[in-house]
Design a protein around this motif. Structure first.
Motif, PDB file in Angstrom:
ATOM      1  N   ARG A 224      -4.743 -29.778   3.715  1.00 26.87           N
ATOM      2  CA  ARG A 224      -4.601 -29.623   2.870  1.00 26.87           C
ATOM      3  C   ARG A 224      -5.380 -30.483   1.643  1.00 26.87           C
ATOM      4  O   ARG A 224      -5.192 -29.507   0.014  1.00 26.87           O
ATOM      5  CB  ARG A 224      -3.035 -30.181   2.568  1.00 26.87           C
ATOM      6  CG  ARG A 224      -1.836 -29.353   1.781  1.00 26.87           C
ATOM      7  CD  ARG A 224      -0.369 -29.375   2.072  1.00 26.87           C
ATOM      8  NE  ARG A 224      -0.387 -30.768   2.646  1.00 26.87           N
ATOM      9  CZ  ARG A 224       0.487 -31.828   1.301  1.00 26.87           C
ATOM     10  NH1 ARG A 224       0.315 -31.268   0.061  1.00 26.87           N
ATOM     11  NH2 ARG A 224       0.602 -32.302   1.583  1.00 26.87           N
ATOM     12  N   LEU A 225      -4.854 -32.097   2.140  1.00 20.64           N
ATOM     13  CA  LEU A 225      -5.337 -32.454   0.102  1.00 20.64           C
ATOM     14  C   LEU A 225      -6.967 -32.759   0.351  1.00 20.64           C
ATOM     15  O   LEU A 225      -7.931 -33.130  -0.414  1.00 20.64           O
ATOM     16  CB  LEU A 225      -4.741 -33.904   1.013  1.00 20.64           C
ATOM     17  CG  LEU A 225      -3.596 -33.756   0.672  1.00 20.64           C
ATOM     18  CD1 LEU A 225      -2.671 -35.026   1.057  1.00 20.64           C
ATOM     19  CD2 LEU A 225      -3.009 -33.478  -0.946  1.00 20.64           C
ATOM     20  N   GLY A 226      -7.754 -32.683   1.657  1.00 18.40           N
ATOM     21  CA  GLY A 226      -9.625 -32.468   1.390  1.00 18.40           C
ATOM     22  C   GLY A 226      -9.095 -34.237   1.223  1.00 18.40           C
ATOM     23  O   GLY A 226      -9.117 -35.300   1.860  1.00 18.40           O
ATOM     24  N   GLU A 227     -10.459 -34.564   0.347  1.00 19.71           N
ATOM     25  CA  GLU A 227     -10.969 -36.293  -0.047  1.00 19.71           C
ATOM     26  C   GLU A 227     -10.091 -36.535  -0.684  1.00 19.71           C
ATOM     27  O   GLU A 227     -10.242 -37.781  -0.763  1.00 19.71           O
ATOM     28  CB  GLU A 227     -12.380 -35.953  -0.544  1.00 19.71           C
ATOM     29  CG  GLU A 227     -13.830 -35.109   0.576  1.00 19.71           C
ATOM     30  CD  GLU A 227     -14.885 -34.662  -0.593  1.00 19.71           C
ATOM     31  OE1 GLU A 227     -14.835 -35.895  -1.406  1.00 19.71           O
ATOM     32  OE2 GLU A 227     -15.805 -35.010   0.686  1.00 19.71           O
ATOM     33  N   ARG A 228      -9.133 -35.791  -0.561  1.00 20.42           N
ATOM     34  CA  ARG A 228      -8.144 -37.096  -1.948  1.00 20.42           C
ATOM     35  C   ARG A 228      -7.310 -37.959  -0.618  1.00 20.42           C
ATOM     36  O   ARG A 228      -6.477 -39.444  -1.507  1.00 20.42           O
ATOM     37  CB  ARG A 228      -6.980 -36.404  -2.720  1.00 20.42           C
ATOM     38  CG  ARG A 228      -7.552 -34.954  -3.805  1.00 20.42           C
ATOM     39  CD  ARG A 228      -6.345 -33.602  -4.306  1.00 20.42           C
ATOM     40  NE  ARG A 228      -5.685 -35.021  -4.712  1.00 20.42           N
ATOM     41  CZ  ARG A 228      -4.203 -34.431  -4.600  1.00 20.42           C
ATOM     42  NH1 ARG A 228      -4.122 -32.800  -4.187  1.00 20.42           N
ATOM     43  NH2 ARG A 228      -3.282 -35.173  -4.712  1.00 20.42           N
ATOM     44  N   LEU A 229      -7.268 -37.938   0.453  1.00 19.40           N
ATOM     45  CA  LEU A 229      -6.656 -38.378   1.587  1.00 19.40           C
ATOM     46  C   LEU A 229      -7.633 -39.260   2.457  1.00 19.40           C
ATOM     47  O   LEU A 229      -8.510 -38.378   3.243  1.00 19.40           O
ATOM     48  CB  LEU A 229      -5.664 -37.517   2.750  1.00 19.40           C
ATOM     49  CG  LEU A 229      -5.281 -38.365   3.536  1.00 19.40           C
ATOM     50  CD1 LEU A 229      -4.270 -39.158   2.527  1.00 19.40           C
ATOM     51  CD2 LEU A 229      -4.191 -37.117   4.422  1.00 19.40           C
TER      52      LEU A 229
ATOM     53  N   ASN B 237       6.043 -40.505   4.749  1.00 21.33           N
ATOM     54  CA  ASN B 237       6.318 -40.964   2.791  1.00 21.33           C
ATOM     55  C   ASN B 237       5.540 -40.930   2.142  1.00 21.33           C
ATOM     56  O   ASN B 237       5.378 -40.910   1.039  1.00 21.33           O
ATOM     57  CB  ASN B 237       7.373 -42.038   3.159  1.00 21.33           C
ATOM     58  CG  ASN B 237       8.770 -41.523   2.804  1.00 21.33           C
ATOM     59  OD1 ASN B 237       9.185 -40.335   2.633  1.00 21.33           O
ATOM     60  ND2 ASN B 237       9.655 -42.483   3.446  1.00 21.33           N
ATOM     61  N   ALA B 238       4.570 -41.983   2.813  1.00 22.86           N
ATOM     62  CA  ALA B 238       2.747 -42.389   1.536  1.00 22.86           C
ATOM     63  C   ALA B 238       2.597 -41.670   1.684  1.00 22.86           C
ATOM     64  O   ALA B 238       1.669 -41.216   0.493  1.00 22.86           O
ATOM     65  CB  ALA B 238       2.305 -43.363   3.173  1.00 22.86           C
ATOM     66  N   VAL B 239       2.091 -40.234   2.166  1.00 21.09           N
ATOM     67  CA  VAL B 239       1.661 -39.813   1.599  1.00 21.09           C
ATOM     68  C   VAL B 239       1.712 -38.095   0.614  1.00 21.09           C
ATOM     69  O   VAL B 239       1.560 -37.934  -0.777  1.00 21.09           O
ATOM     70  CB  VAL B 239       1.421 -38.553   2.581  1.00 21.09           C
ATOM     71  CG1 VAL B 239       0.860 -36.620   2.698  1.00 21.09           C
ATOM     72  CG2 VAL B 239      -0.344 -39.042   4.203  1.00 21.09           C
ATOM     73  N   LEU B 240       3.440 -37.802   1.272  1.00 20.38           N
ATOM     74  CA  LEU B 240       4.160 -37.532   0.135  1.00 20.38           C
ATOM     75  C   LEU B 240       4.596 -38.206  -1.292  1.00 20.38           C
ATOM     76  O   LEU B 240       4.357 -37.531  -2.952  1.00 20.38           O
ATOM     77  CB  LEU B 240       5.133 -36.935   0.780  1.00 20.38           C
ATOM     78  CG  LEU B 240       5.282 -35.650   2.127  1.00 20.38           C
ATOM     79  CD1 LEU B 240       6.554 -35.320   2.350  1.00 20.38           C
ATOM     80  CD2 LEU B 240       4.642 -34.683   1.903  1.00 20.38           C
TER      81      LEU B 240
ATOM     82  N   GLN C 168      -0.751 -38.091  -6.564  1.00 22.66           N
ATOM     83  CA  GLN C 168      -2.441 -38.490  -7.993  1.00 22.66           C
ATOM     84  C   GLN C 168      -3.106 -37.137  -7.860  1.00 22.66           C
ATOM     85  O   GLN C 168      -3.783 -36.483  -6.945  1.00 22.66           O
ATOM     86  CB  GLN C 168      -2.640 -39.672  -7.247  1.00 22.66           C
ATOM     87  CG  GLN C 168      -1.410 -40.231  -7.497  1.00 22.66           C
ATOM     88  CD  GLN C 168      -2.245 -42.393  -6.349  1.00 22.66           C
ATOM     89  OE1 GLN C 168      -2.394 -43.127  -7.546  1.00 22.66           O
ATOM     90  NE2 GLN C 168      -2.090 -42.473  -5.805  1.00 22.66           N
ATOM     91  N   ILE C 169      -3.988 -37.101  -9.086  1.00 28.81           N
ATOM     92  CA  ILE C 169      -4.571 -36.203  -8.803  1.00 28.81           C
ATOM     93  C   ILE C 169      -6.138 -37.001  -8.209  1.00 28.81           C
ATOM     94  O   ILE C 169      -6.705 -36.670  -6.856  1.00 28.81           O
ATOM     95  CB  ILE C 169      -5.263 -36.335 -10.166  1.00 28.81           C
ATOM     96  CG1 ILE C 169      -3.961 -35.568 -11.345  1.00 28.81           C
ATOM     97  CG2 ILE C 169      -6.981 -35.863 -10.873  1.00 28.81           C
ATOM     98  CD1 ILE C 169      -4.564 -35.729 -12.673  1.00 28.81           C
ATOM     99  N   GLY C 170      -6.535 -38.339  -8.295  1.00 27.24           N
ATOM    100  CA  GLY C 170      -7.021 -38.847  -7.607  1.00 27.24           C
ATOM    101  C   GLY C 170      -7.498 -38.602  -5.513  1.00 27.24           C
ATOM    102  O   GLY C 170      -7.823 -39.581  -5.617  1.00 27.24           O
ATOM    103  N   GLY C 171      -5.362 -38.788  -5.375  1.00 32.56           N
ATOM    104  CA  GLY C 171      -5.491 -38.823  -4.199  1.00 32.56           C
ATOM    105  C   GLY C 171      -5.323 -40.256  -4.380  1.00 32.56           C
ATOM    106  O   GLY C 171      -5.080 -41.101  -4.883  1.00 32.56           O
TER     107      GLY C 171
ATOM    108  N   GLY D 292      -0.391 -46.273  -4.310  1.00 33.86           N
ATOM    109  CA  GLY D 292      -0.133 -44.426  -4.589  1.00 33.86           C
ATOM    110  C   GLY D 292       0.787 -45.784  -6.011  1.00 33.86           C
ATOM    111  O   GLY D 292       0.673 -46.887  -6.523  1.00 33.86           O
ATOM    112  N   PRO D 293       1.657 -44.733  -6.805  1.00 36.15           N
ATOM    113  CA  PRO D 293       1.839 -46.419  -7.940  1.00 36.15           C
ATOM    114  C   PRO D 293       3.674 -46.445  -7.896  1.00 36.15           C
ATOM    115  O   PRO D 293       3.942 -47.146  -8.901  1.00 36.15           O
ATOM    116  CB  PRO D 293       2.972 -44.769  -8.676  1.00 36.15           C
ATOM    117  CG  PRO D 293       3.222 -43.655  -7.475  1.00 36.15           C
ATOM    118  CD  PRO D 293       2.237 -44.184  -6.458  1.00 36.15           C
ATOM    119  N   GLY D 294       3.674 -47.154  -6.449  1.00 37.42           N
ATOM    120  CA  GLY D 294       4.580 -47.693  -6.097  1.00 37.42           C
ATOM    121  C   GLY D 294       6.410 -47.690  -7.174  1.00 37.42           C
ATOM    122  O   GLY D 294       5.938 -46.324  -7.577  1.00 37.42           O
ATOM    123  N   ALA D 295       7.057 -48.384  -7.055  1.00 32.85           N
ATOM    124  CA  ALA D 295       8.838 -47.732  -6.951  1.00 32.85           C
ATOM    125  C   ALA D 295       9.255 -49.572  -7.476  1.00 32.85           C
ATOM    126  O   ALA D 295       8.760 -50.045  -7.313  1.00 32.85           O
ATOM    127  CB  ALA D 295       9.460 -47.351  -6.145  1.00 32.85           C
TER     128      ALA D 295
END
Length: 366
Positions: free
Chosen positions: A247-252, A278-281, A287-290, A312-315
């Motif tokens: 689904r995500l290709g090279e972004r993952l 959770n990490a993937v979703l 993120q655009i660049g994965g 990712g962006p964290g929280a």
């Protein structure tokens, strides 16, 4: 009949045998004390005769003290005292009558009357003392039985409480598993639907992978307390990530750091998958660049240490509004709290702009 099948009959038999043994010891001691061992004027048979004549009646009457003691034990102090005074009087009278009757039968009325008159004071004092000693002895037996019964009842209550707690834990684990499995399947089906619209050919291959995932979930969900080897869980996670990569290709992007000795460890099924999901979703897909998803497993002493991290962006943690962490992660955290060893724990490390990392520790079992 087997005493194990009738515990009360067995207890009565032990009481009678124990009393008979003590009575025999008393007779022998009395006989030995009445024997002139040095001069030989009184033989052991003479001592035994005196023992049977003097102690036989009260020892026979002693068995009647048991039911009286048992009945009065549950009464108030005043009622028990009055009852035992009446019991002592009845014991003395019964002893005197038995003594007088035996003397009259063997030696005649004149001898019986004379013996009763001469021994009245001694019989009265001895009867009260003997009755009191028997009450004390039988009371000790009753208290010991009550203490044993209370201990058995407490032990049974503890076992019942432990069984109830175990049943509650199993029910809670089943509820958690019931929440976790549909949640995972729903999200995976959504990914397959999106893939079907984009690439029908890849979707066919993905369905085969999904069938393996389904087999794993259904096999492991039958027993809430089941355990699987880490290598099985990792194979399951790899299948899941292969669907996400379609689904995500090279972004993952993936990074694995699995220590070989850690793969033998046992852990609850679906321990890693909610963390990976959770990490993937939330960390990579938005993120655009994965992003990079890192999975690590190692053994530290008697612990299995797992970590799932994304860049990712964290929280802000905990979440300021609800403080909830999502169905999958919430269910996993609750399941680890129910671990019988009490040593399983889950830590979340995140802050805005610094990614999201989940650290899990479990007892290392193979």
């Amino acid at each position: 009949m087997n005493a194990a099948l009738h515990p009360q009959a067995g207890a009565r038999r032990r009481l009678v045998l124990g009393y008979a043994g003590l009575a025999l010891v008393c007779l022998l001691l009395f006989a030995a004390a009445g024997t002139d061992w040095q001069r030989g004027t009184r033989t052991l048979w003479d001592g035994l005769y005196d023992a049977v004549w003097n102690l036989g009646p009260p020892l026979l009457l002693g068995l009647t003290v048991w039911p009286v003691t048992k009945r009065l034990q549950s009464c108030s102090t005043a009622a028990a005292l009055a009852g035992h005074l009446a019991g002592a009087l009845a014991f003395v009278l019964a002893w005197l009558l038995l003594d007088w009757g035996s003397a009259a039968f063997f030696f005649g009325l004149d001898h019986a009357n004379a013996s009763a008159e001469q021994g009245l004071a001694w019989r009265a004092a001895g009867g009260v003392f003997g009755y009191g000693a028997m009450v004390a002895g039988f009371g000790g037996v009753l208290h010991a039985r009550q203490a044993q019964a209370a201990a058995l009842q407490a032990a049974q209550a503890e076992r019942d409480a432990a069984r109830a707690q175990a049943a509650l834990v199993r029910a809670e684990l089943a509820l958690i598993q019931g929440k976790l499995n549909p949640h995972f399947l729903f999200n995976t089906l959504n990914s397959l639907l999106m893939l079907t619209r984009r690439d029908p050919g890849a979707a066919e291959s993905a369905l085969h992978t999904f069938s393996r995932l389904m087999r794993y979930v259904l096999d492991r969900s039958r027993e809430p307390e089941a355990r699987v080897e880490l290598r099985e869980e990792l194979a399951f996670v790899r299948d899941y990530l292969s669907l996400e990569q379609l689904r995500l290709g090279e972004r993952l992007r993936l990074a694995w750091a699995i220590a070989p000795e850690a793969e033998d460890a046992m852990l609850p099924p679906l321990t890693l998958q909610p963390l990976v999901e959770n990490a993937v979703l939330h960390g990579i897909a938005p993120q655009i660049g994965g992003g990079l998803l890192s999975l690590a497993a190692q053994r530290k002493g008697d612990l299995l240490v797992l970590e799932v991290r994304d860049d990712g962006p964290g929280a802000v943690w905990p979440a300021p509004q609800t403080g909830r962490i999502g169905v999958g992660l919430d269910a996993l955290q609750r399941r680890l709290q129910l671990d019988p060893s009490g040593r399983a724990r889950l830590d979340i490390r995140t802050q805005p702009g610094a990614g999201f990392a989940v650290h899990v520790e479990l007892p290392f079992e193979t």
